[in-house]
Design an enzyme around this catalytic site. Structure first.
Site, mmCIF file in Angstrom:
data_model
loop_
_atom_site.group_PDB
_atom_site.id
_atom_site.type_symbol
_atom_site.label_atom_id
_atom_site.label_comp_id
_atom_site.label_asym_id
_atom_site.label_seq_id
_atom_site.Cartn_x
_atom_site.Cartn_y
_atom_site.Cartn_z
ATOM 1 C CD GLU A 81 -2.071 14.089 -28.261
ATOM 2 O OE1 GLU A 81 -1.266 14.671 -27.191
ATOM 3 O OE2 GLU A 81 -1.397 13.139 -28.346
ATOM 4 C CE LYS A 110 2.997 9.719 -22.743
ATOM 5 N NZ LYS A 110 2.140 10.947 -23.236
ATOM 6 C CD GLU A 121 0.099 6.529 -21.528
ATOM 7 O OE1 GLU A 121 0.073 5.918 -22.715
ATOM 8 O OE2 GLU A 121 -0.511 7.519 -21.762
ATOM 9 C CD GLU A 169 5.027 13.813 -22.093
ATOM 10 O OE1 GLU A 169 4.111 13.228 -22.130
ATOM 11 O OE2 GLU A 169 4.434 14.921 -22.167
#
Ligand SMILES: *[C@@H]1O[C@H](CO)[C@@H](O)[C@H](O)[C@H]1NC(C)=O
Ligand SMILES: *[C@@H]1O[C@H](CO)[C@@H](O)[C@H](O)[C@H]1NC(C)=O
Ligand SMILES: *[C@@H]1O[C@H](CO)[C@@H](O)[C@H](O)[C@H]1NC(C)=O
Length: 481
Positions: A266, A319, A316, A327
């Site tokens: 990542e 999250k 997203e 995030e």
């Protein structure tokens, strides 16, 4: 005459296919699905291919998602969530997992699965050691199960770890070693990976360093070479990525595993939810990183190409924001598959990200605060709290994309987020009579009041999509011939 036309068409098709094959180099991306509304997997797969991603890392092994990825030639890493690690202490459970989640896709669905990530950052300091003792047995059992099922050569195991598993006493890479409290556990895993020809996977986040340490030198997060260099013996470091990566190389070397392959699981930069999270800096970081690795020079301690998975493909909105409001904003693409900024991955002729096609949106309407509503109405505060708790207000706040809204704008933003996430249900715009539906877009130049995409239920839509694609192809062939 007709045959000539057909062979010409065939020639063109072959050229197109050949040029696609020769572009393979291997930029990967993380695809997480913790969203209230996910795009259908077919749309994502087309988006991945159009934009030139050749490898994808998933965080679970969702059956429908993997099935949709069959025949795509994209290379996959599937994941096992941390909460499954304990049960995988049983070889029987591991065998069942492999049979249901790997074998089926390899044999029936032609999915190119290459790695299984056992756990996700299980040694993260914030987990307080919860997974220290369960990670290794799970890793061993999944490996044994893969070999037993005959996938030993095709599928490799690994454990993605966060860069907090190692540290450097002098802050120079050359004094790197694994964190003292997990040293034995880390070496146990490293030795196993090494014995079985599996890679070490590390997640590196200069953004988080900047977020958690206000003294962190900003330029050191980026790749422009403007930071004050760190001199470590013969090596010169002007960016955190290289130094952090090489701290790991030294830690491995020190413990006798200096040649273990390393993959970056990542790396990325968020676009909202913090003063340092915006489109300009995300573009600067990601494009800088692509340029940095494109020449194949590697880092001072590890010359050569670097295998990476960018974080992440798409935002997203469900999250956990416990680590921070950013995030929900790591995506290179927004929730609806639209690129947020230009990024040249160097893997396609166009050199640009291609928006998702055939995205189905709900109607063009928004929920906002009634113009007649009074700001001191006692129902305002609880309504906003409720909306934000059940929807997504991470773009509101100091120096974020919607930070410039006035109080009424703030309230409308919260109302609209709740309304869209609830599929524009009329009752989701009530708010004790404070909300109203409008057809005029309340967005400002920096702050997008989104319209949600249609919910995706899997299955049926997929088959229709296939049929209509086949029909379109037949139509096209008929028109040309
Ligand atoms: C397969 O993986 C999914 C998603 O990670 C998980 O929920 C399911 O329990 C797994 N199946 C088996 C038989 O372990
Ligand atoms: C870790 O410990 C801290 C402090 O004791 C606690 O607040 C936190 O909830 C714990 N986290 C987990 C994942 O157990
Ligand atoms: C808008 O909301 C954010 C986040 O709740 C808050 O920090 C900010 O002060 C609000 N702005 C106004 C003008 O009310």
């Amino acid at each position: 005459m007709e045959f000539f036309a057909f062979s010409k068409l065939f020639g063109v098709l072959c050229l197109v296919i050949l040029s696609m094959v020769s572009l393979v180099s291997g930029i990967g991306v993380n695809w997480g699905t913790q969203s209230t509304h996910n795009l259908p997997p077919e749309i994502i797969v087309k988006m991945l291919k159009d934009s030139g991603f050749q490898k994808v890392k998933l965080f679970d092994a969702d059956y429908d998602t993997l099935k949709a990825l069959g025949n795509s030639r994209i290379e996959f890493m599937v994941g096992i969530p941390n909460d499954m690690l304990t049960s995988l202490a049983s070889l029987k459970v591991a065998e069942k997992w492999v049979s249901k989640n790997i074998s089926v896709h390899l044999s029936d669905n032609n999915v190119n699965i290459r790695y299984v990530a056992v756990g996700n950052e299980p040694f993260l300091e914030t987990y307080n050691g919860s997974y220290l003792r369960t990670t290794f047995p799970a890793l061993q059992n999944v490996q044994t199960a893969l070999v037993k099922a005959g996938h030993g050569n095709q599928v490799k195991v690994t454990v993605p770890l966060n860069a907090d598993v190692y540290e450097s006493a002098s802050s120079l890479p050359s004094s790197g070693d694994f964190r003292a409290d997990i040293h034995g556990f880390a070496i146990q895993i490293v030795k196993f990976l090494s014995d079985n020809g599996c890679p070490f996977i590390i997640n590196i986040y200069p953004f988080i360093s900047l977020y958690t340490d206000s003294n962190f030198p900003v330029e050191y997060a980026f790749f422009d070479g403007k930071a004050t260099p760190i001199i470590d013996g013969g090596a010169i470091y002007t960016n955190m990525f290289d130094a952090n990566h090489d701290t790991l190389v030294w830690a491995l070397k020190k413990n006798g595993f200096g040649n273990l392959p390393i993959m970056v699981g990542e790396i990325g930069w968020p676009t909202d939810g913090d003063r340092n999270a915006n489109v300009q800096l995300a573009q600067r970081f990601n494009q800088g990183f692509m340029a940095h690795i494109s020449d194949g020079k590697g880092t001072p301690m590890r010359p050569g190409p670097i295998d990476v998975y960018l974080f992440s493909l798409i935002d997203e909105d469900a999250k956990s924001i416990q680590p921070g409001n950013f995030e929900r904003h790591w995506g290179i693409f927004a929730y609806d598959g639209q690129p947020k900024y230009s990024l040249n991955l160097g893997t396609t002729n166009s050199g640009s990200l291609i928006p998702a096609s055939n995205v189905k949106y709900l109607e063009s309407k928004w929920c906002v605060l009634k113009p007649s509503a009074k700001l001191d109405d006692p129902q305002v505060a609880p309504s906003v709290s409720y909306a934000c708790a059940h929807a997504d207000c991470t773009s509101l706040g100091y120096e974020t994309s919607c930070g410039g809204l006035d109080e009424r704008g703030n309230i409308s933003y919260a109302f609209n987020s709740y309304y869209q996430i609830n599929n524009q249900l009329d009752v989701a715009c009530k708010f004790s009579g404070l909300g109203t539906i409008t057809k005029s877009d309340p967005s400002t130049p920096s702050c997008r009041f989104g319209i949600m995409i249609e919910p995706y239920y899997g299955g049926a839509g997929r088959r229709n999509g296939c049929t209509s694609a086949a029909l379109a192809l037949i139509l096209l062939l008929c028109t040309i011939l």
